[in-house]
Scaffold this active site. Structure first.
Site, PDB file in Angstrom:
ATOM      1  N   LYS A 103       0.841  -1.208   0.000  1.00 53.12           N
ATOM      2  CA  LYS A 103       0.000   0.000   0.000  1.00 53.12           C
ATOM      3  C   LYS A 103       0.875   1.257   0.000  1.00 53.12           C
ATOM      4  O   LYS A 103       2.096   1.179   0.102  1.00 53.12           O
ATOM      5  CB  LYS A 103      -0.930  -0.016   1.219  1.00 53.12           C
ATOM      6  CG  LYS A 103      -1.848  -1.239   1.273  1.00 53.12           C
ATOM      7  CD  LYS A 103      -2.993  -1.168   0.268  1.00 53.12           C
ATOM      8  CE  LYS A 103      -3.525  -2.505  -0.117  1.00 53.12           C
ATOM      9  NZ  LYS A 103      -4.603  -3.090   0.601  1.00 53.12           N
TER      10      LYS A 103
HETATM   11  C1  LIG Z   1      -5.636  -3.976   0.995  1.00 52.60           C
HETATM   12  C2  LIG Z   1      -7.077  -3.757   1.003  1.00 52.60           C
HETATM   13  C3  LIG Z   1      -7.893  -4.209   2.059  1.00 52.60           C
HETATM   14  C4  LIG Z   1      -7.383  -5.059   3.180  1.00 52.60           C
HETATM   15  O1  LIG Z   1      -6.361  -4.473   3.912  1.00 52.60           O
HETATM   16  P1  LIG Z   1      -5.510  -5.391   4.931  1.00 52.60           P
HETATM   17  O2  LIG Z   1      -4.739  -4.353   5.704  1.00 52.60           O
HETATM   18  O3  LIG Z   1      -4.634  -6.268   4.123  1.00 52.60           O
HETATM   19  O4  LIG Z   1      -6.467  -6.133   5.783  1.00 52.60           O
HETATM   20  C5  LIG Z   1      -9.241  -3.895   2.031  1.00 52.60           C
HETATM   21  N1  LIG Z   1      -9.765  -3.186   1.021  1.00 52.60           N
HETATM   22  C6  LIG Z   1      -9.029  -2.759  -0.016  1.00 52.60           C
HETATM   23  C7  LIG Z   1      -9.677  -1.974  -1.100  1.00 52.60           C
HETATM   24  C8  LIG Z   1      -7.659  -3.033  -0.059  1.00 52.60           C
HETATM   25  O5  LIG Z   1      -6.938  -2.631  -1.110  1.00 52.60           O
END
Ligand SMILES: *Cc1c(COP(=O)(O)O)cnc(C)c1O
Length: 380
Positions: A184
């Site tokens: 991210k």
């Molecule tokens: C990455 C992501 C998640 C989940 O995040 P985690 O921290 O891995 O639990 C949920 N929604 C979207 C749109 C994402 O890109």
């Protein structure tokens, strides 16, 4: 195989290492002062009153639904063009996900018209997802929510610091949820954050994040408390200070990182505009965006053609991905409402995500565009 140009690269330096070493040497490794500092800085950065660190965004979404008392028999409207966690969290509280389509091939966020079509007397909440950091139509979503007395939880995983009409994504609905997963915009390995202006929700979530206990070990170690009660059936969804210290370094770099990504995006737009067979979503969006990913959609295509093109790009050393396989088509969701999701299905079958990170060069973008053009031509 190692790619010449990977899909993503961490924006990490010596600072992240130094922060982790300092936290290790402090001997306080679990949730503590680094988490508190990250909560305060992150909330301030988004213009929100409260921040709560959690293990990941999936936990943030789960706790948001719990704190709003959403339960069995309730319906929650979610996009299908998203990561599966946006819909899985609805099942954790026993509620029913109702999938809405996207707006268009140009705007991959949830369609407000389709949300309106799918509201029933059982609907309790909407979870819009800001695709690649480009905003869902929040004015219309908030107006619909007000009219039908629904909660709005923003899945803002893609969009830290991204904007909608001068406001930061995640700070507009009742709650905003963010992920600090490795790939991210802010990377801490695993990690997440929830922001809200509502003290009652923030306090409830802080309880639920740590077993429903009224005090934390850090408060007890600091001598502020000696005992605790358990007042709710909570979870262990705590982040730890090692990760929070990485997060603090990462948020310091975020603005510059996003500005580099915006430059990479502008190079992509220049290089790709002459390619007739593709749509570049959000091409005319002028909001400040995180550009979490760089999606393109093939016109008049099929999943087979898309997969062949991805293979050609991989042979050229360009790593790609798909954002996203439609969630309503996963077998675990087969029994839920999946009416009228034709655009979502088309994008799930015909989207390709190109490499995007701050360190991509103009040369890289030119190379990727050439590989894409050649792949498209050979497929004809
Ligand atoms: C990455 C992501 C998640 C989940 O995040 P985690 O921290 O891995 O639990 C949920 N929604 C979207 C749109 C994402 O890109």
């Amino acid at each position: 195989m190692s790619f010449k140009i990977p899909l993503f690269d961490l924006n990490f330096g010596k600072e992240e290492t130094a922060a982790v070493v300092a936290t290790l040497e402090s001997k306080w490794l679990s949730m503590g002062p680094q988490c508190v500092e990250l909560e305060e800085k992150f909330a301030a950065m988004c213009g929100s009153k409260r921040g709560v660190t959690v293990t990941n965004c999936t936990a943030a979404l789960h706790l948001a639904l719990m704190a709003m008392d959403i339960k069995e028999g309730d319906e929650v409207i979610v996009p299908s063009l998203t990561f599966v966690a946006t819909a899985n969290c609805v099942r954790y509280v026993g509620a029913t996900p109702v999938f809405a389509d996207i707006t268009s091939l140009d705007d991959l966020t949830i369609s407000v018209d389709d949300i309106a079509n799918k509201i029933t007397p059982n609907t309790k909440a909407i979870i819009p997802m800001h695709f690649a950091g480009y905003p869902a139509d929040m004015d219309r979503i908030m107006a619909l929510a007000k009219k039908h007395n629904l909660k709005v939880i923003e899945d803002a995983c893609h969009g830290p610091l991204s904007e909608y009409k001068g406001r930061k994504l995640g700070s507009i609905g009742d709650v905003g949820c963010f992920s600090f997963f490795s790939n991210k915009n802010i990377s801490t390995g695993e990690g997440g954050m929830l922001i809200t202006d509502n003290d009652e929700i923030a306090d409830r979530i802080k309880l639920l994040r740590s077993h429903g206990m009224t005090t934390m070990s850090y408060q007890r170690a600091a001598g502020h408390a000696t005992t605790y009660d358990v007042v709710d059936s909570g979870y262990n969804y705590r982040m730890d200070d090692l990760r929070a210290s990485i997060g603090l370094v990462q948020i310091g770099k975020l603005q510059a990182d996003l500005e580099s990504r915006a430059k990479v995006r502008s190079w992509y737009l220049e290089e790709l505009k002459a390619i007739p067979g593709i749509v570049i979503p959000f091409q005319n969006c002028t909001e400040f965006s995180s550009n979490y990913v760089m999606p393109v959609i093939l016109k008049e295509s099929t999943a087979e053609k898309r997969d062949t093109l991805r293979d050609a790009l991989h042979s050229a050393g360009v790593q790609t991905s798909v954002h996203y396989p439609a969630v309503h088509r996963f077998s675990v969701f087969e029994r839920f409402n999946s009416q009228d999701l034709t655009l979502t299905e088309y994008v799930g079958d015909n989207e390709i995500t190109l490499p995007m990170y701050a360190a991509i060069t103009r040369e890289n973008v030119r190379y990727i565009a050439k590989a894409l053009r050649e792949g498209l031509n050979s497929g004809e």
